[in-house]
Design a protein around this motif. Structure first.
Motif, short mmCIF file in Angstrom:
data_model
loop_
_atom_site.label_atom_id
_atom_site.label_comp_id
_atom_site.label_asym_id
_atom_site.label_seq_id
_atom_site.Cartn_x
_atom_site.Cartn_y
_atom_site.Cartn_z
N ALA A 295 -16.15 -18.70 28.65
CA ALA A 295 -14.63 -18.54 28.69
C ALA A 295 -14.52 -17.59 29.46
CB ALA A 295 -14.03 -18.58 27.34
N ASP A 296 -14.95 -16.40 29.41
CA ASP A 296 -14.37 -15.04 30.13
C ASP A 296 -14.65 -15.49 31.59
OD1 ASP A 296 -13.89 -12.15 30.42
OD2 ASP A 296 -15.96 -12.02 31.04
N GLY A 297 -15.95 -16.17 32.19
CA GLY A 297 -16.05 -16.33 33.59
C GLY A 297 -15.18 -17.51 33.89
N VAL A 298 -14.69 -18.38 32.99
CA VAL A 298 -14.12 -19.58 33.54
C VAL A 298 -12.60 -19.64 33.68
CG1 VAL A 298 -13.60 -22.11 32.54
CG2 VAL A 298 -15.84 -21.41 32.65
N VAL A 299 -12.00 -19.13 32.82
CA VAL A 299 -10.65 -18.56 32.91
C VAL A 299 -10.26 -18.14 34.14
CG1 VAL A 299 -8.72 -17.26 31.77
CG2 VAL A 299 -10.32 -18.35 30.30
N ASP A 300 -10.68 -17.06 34.87
CA ASP A 300 -10.28 -16.55 36.04
C ASP A 300 -10.78 -17.56 37.07
OD1 ASP A 300 -8.86 -14.33 34.91
OD2 ASP A 300 -10.64 -13.26 35.01
N GLY A 301 -12.06 -18.28 36.98
CA GLY A 301 -12.57 -19.00 37.95
C GLY A 301 -11.66 -20.32 38.11
N LEU A 302 -11.06 -20.69 36.97
CA LEU A 302 -10.27 -22.08 37.26
C LEU A 302 -9.17 -21.94 38.06
CD1 LEU A 302 -9.70 -23.03 33.63
CD2 LEU A 302 -11.04 -24.36 35.47
N ARG A 303 -8.53 -20.74 38.53
CA ARG A 303 -7.44 -20.64 39.53
C ARG A 303 -7.96 -21.14 41.15
NH1 ARG A 303 -3.25 -17.77 37.98
NH2 ARG A 303 -2.74 -17.14 40.21
N GLY A 304 -9.11 -21.03 41.39
CA GLY A 304 -9.87 -21.51 42.64
C GLY A 304 -10.21 -22.52 42.69
N ALA A 305 -10.34 -23.40 41.56
CA ALA A 305 -10.93 -24.62 41.44
C ALA A 305 -10.15 -25.70 42.00
CB ALA A 305 -11.66 -24.88 39.91
N ASP B 274 -8.72 -29.75 41.92
CA ASP B 274 -7.94 -30.31 40.59
C ASP B 274 -8.81 -31.08 39.88
OD1 ASP B 274 -5.62 -29.20 41.58
OD2 ASP B 274 -4.97 -31.34 42.47
N ALA B 275 -9.85 -31.71 40.47
CA ALA B 275 -10.71 -32.50 39.59
C ALA B 275 -11.71 -31.84 38.97
CB ALA B 275 -11.49 -33.22 40.62
N GLU B 276 -11.92 -30.64 39.32
CA GLU B 276 -12.77 -29.55 38.47
C GLU B 276 -11.93 -29.02 37.31
OE1 GLU B 276 -15.63 -25.75 39.17
OE2 GLU B 276 -14.58 -26.61 41.01
N VAL B 277 -10.68 -28.73 37.36
CA VAL B 277 -9.86 -28.25 36.34
C VAL B 277 -9.66 -29.22 35.20
CG1 VAL B 277 -7.60 -27.58 35.99
CG2 VAL B 277 -8.36 -26.65 37.95
N LEU B 278 -9.48 -30.61 35.73
CA LEU B 278 -9.40 -31.47 34.65
C LEU B 278 -10.70 -31.79 34.05
CD1 LEU B 278 -7.21 -34.27 36.78
CD2 LEU B 278 -6.26 -32.79 34.79
N ALA B 279 -11.77 -31.70 34.83
CA ALA B 279 -13.13 -31.93 34.01
C ALA B 279 -13.27 -30.79 32.92
CB ALA B 279 -14.17 -31.95 34.95
N ALA B 280 -12.96 -29.44 33.13
CA ALA B 280 -12.91 -28.49 32.39
C ALA B 280 -12.11 -28.71 31.23
CB ALA B 280 -12.56 -27.18 33.22
N LEU B 281 -10.82 -29.11 31.43
CA LEU B 281 -9.89 -29.34 30.24
C LEU B 281 -10.48 -30.51 29.47
CD1 LEU B 281 -7.25 -28.78 29.34
CD2 LEU B 281 -6.23 -30.72 30.69
#
Length: 469
Positions: A19-29, A31-38
């Protein structure tokens, strides 16, 4: 040896690093990657909820088999399982209650005679929960529909199979908790279309009133299912407060508050409240009248009394916050002043360490004799166009008590709950001239902004008419 708690702790540490690496990384992802992470995070959450529910189910089973003093909840200093879940998981009280509901639906008890493991109430939904297909919300959505229903065991198991299949997405796509609830309600209706109890008995079983927690909008949700006779009585009481007088002869005596015509027809007073807002204010009037009647049961050795806590300095300056009992969220100083205007003020002095050093009650409450006299003079809420009767009104200090206003009949007037709380913002002004209340309305009501002697008392109106003739 690694325990279950150790394994879950290790898993949590791994998830924390991810989560520590993902939370900040989502800003540059994208849309499809953000939804997949969700979606993936949702599955992780559902699996974690499965462990919480399973652990709670074990506690339910163990507590049922031992005396109260030996229960897990008792030994850990909790009143019930909901409180234990809330302390252990740090969730809200509502979520803890959902966990308890889910735990009872999926727990597997042991037969006392044979020691055989008995199936859960919803075995297929239990499997869907463990697999991460149905989370806490989905399981509670199904369990709450069938809780206390008259559906037989065979019908319940048939519904369980179909609903679990829907949760796993076998029929089509995966469904949400709300969709599961709707499907469960269809099954409940299908399995019990006519009901085996009389309608009155079913309504009696399902009656209820739930007062929720204050939300971000500052309001407390209330959900209720009232019996028809209770709803009818409440409707009559509310209408007695909000409905204008449309029948009967007009009150005798001259009219002292002539409305001014602007662009539209003559009106006694403009009330911009919506119908739901009027019903809310009427309910507040009824509750206050019931609490002041002396007919309600005692609570803590006294009549049910609303206690508002506020620092003396804050009440004097108007800065800061006040506190209601049992509510962690503060209220405004303005709200505390409105309550204090019609109630008693008790001054409690605390020492440096928090010890109570003195208690003193300020004499600011109008006596019964004073209230009767003010009722005779005013006859009801003084605001023109308001028909709230005197027995449902509060007594307002025209000059605030905190600013030296005396608790005297020459400084007290009758106002309804709504106008008492909006007297500083609604455009109406009140002042006493030789002990007689005078009202000045907003510009839309009286362009000349004149002070008018006001009363709703038929006796006072007759007397004034006699003096004028």
């Amino acid at each position: 040896m690694t325990t279950i708690a150790d394994a879950l702790t290790e898993l949590g540490d791994v998830l924390a690093r991810v989560a520590d690496g993902v939370v900040d990384g989502l800003r540059g992802a994208v849309d499809a990657e953000v939804l997949a992470a969700l979606a993936a995070a949702g599955r992780v959450r559902r699996l974690a909820e499965a462990v919480v529910v399973a652990a709670s189910a074990v506690i339910v089973e163990r507590d049922e088999a031992v005396p109260h003093a030996d229960r897990v909840t008792t030994r850990y200093g909790c009143r019930n399982l909901g409180e234990l879940v809330q302390r252990a998981t740090r969730v809200s009280g509502r979520t803890a209650g959902d966990v308890v509901t889910a735990a009872k639906a999926v727990r597997q008890s042991t037969a006392p005679s044979t020691g055989e493991m008995l199936p859960a109430e919803l075995p297929c939904m239990r499997d869907a929960l463990i697999a991460g297909d149905a989370g806490l919300d989905g399981l509670v959505a199904v369990a709450s529909v069938f809780r206390g229903s008259l559906v037989g065991r065979e019908g319940l198991l048939a519904a369980d199979v179909e609903l679990a299949a829907a949760a796993r997405g076998e029929a089509a796509s995966w469904v949400s908790a709300d969709e599961l609830r709707a499907m469960a309600q269809v099954w409940a209706t299908y399995l019990d279309p006519d009901g085996t109890e009389p309608v009155e008995a079913r309504a009696l079983r399902k009656r209820g009133l739930t007062i929720g927690r204050r939300g971000a909008d500052g309001l407390v949700p209330v959900r209720a299912g009232l019996l028809p006779e209770v709803a009818a009585q409440l409707q009559l009481c509310v209408e007695s407060v909000v409905s204008p007088r449309v029948d009967g002869a007009p009150l005798p005596g001259p009219c002292f508050t002539e409305p001014v015509q602007a662009d539209g027809p003559f009106e006694a007073a403009a009330d911009t409240r919506t119908a739901p807002q009027k019903r809310h204010d009427a309910l507040a009037v009824l509750l206050q009248a019931a609490a002041a009647s002396g007919d309600l049961p005692m609570l803590g050795g006294a009549a049910p009394t609303l206690v508002v806590q506020v620092r003396e300095q804050d009440l004097a300056t108007g800065l800061g916050y006040a506190q209601l009992p049992g509510d962690p969220e503060p209220i405004s100083i303005a709200a505390a002043r409105r309550v204090a205007c019609s109630g008693a003020v008790q001054r409690v002095v605390l020492g440096a360490g928090g010890r109570i050093t003195s208690i003193r009650t300020l004499e600011r409450v109008f006596t019964h004799h004073q209230r009767r006299a003010i009722t005779l003079r005013d006859g009801g809420c003084l605001i023109p166009g308001c028909d709230v009767p005197p027995q449902w009104c509060e007594i307002h200090h025209v000059q605030e008590h905190s600013r030296g206003g005396p608790t005297h009949t020459d400084n007290g007037v009758l106002l309804c709950w709504f106008h008492h709380r909006t007297i500083d913002t609604g455009g109406w002004q009140i002042r006493m001239i030789d002990g007689i209340p005078h009202v000045r309305g907003p510009s839309w009501w009286d362009a000349q902004a004149r002070w008018r002697p006001t009363t709703k008392s038929p006796t006072v109106r007759r007397e004034r008419m006699v003096l004028r003739t």
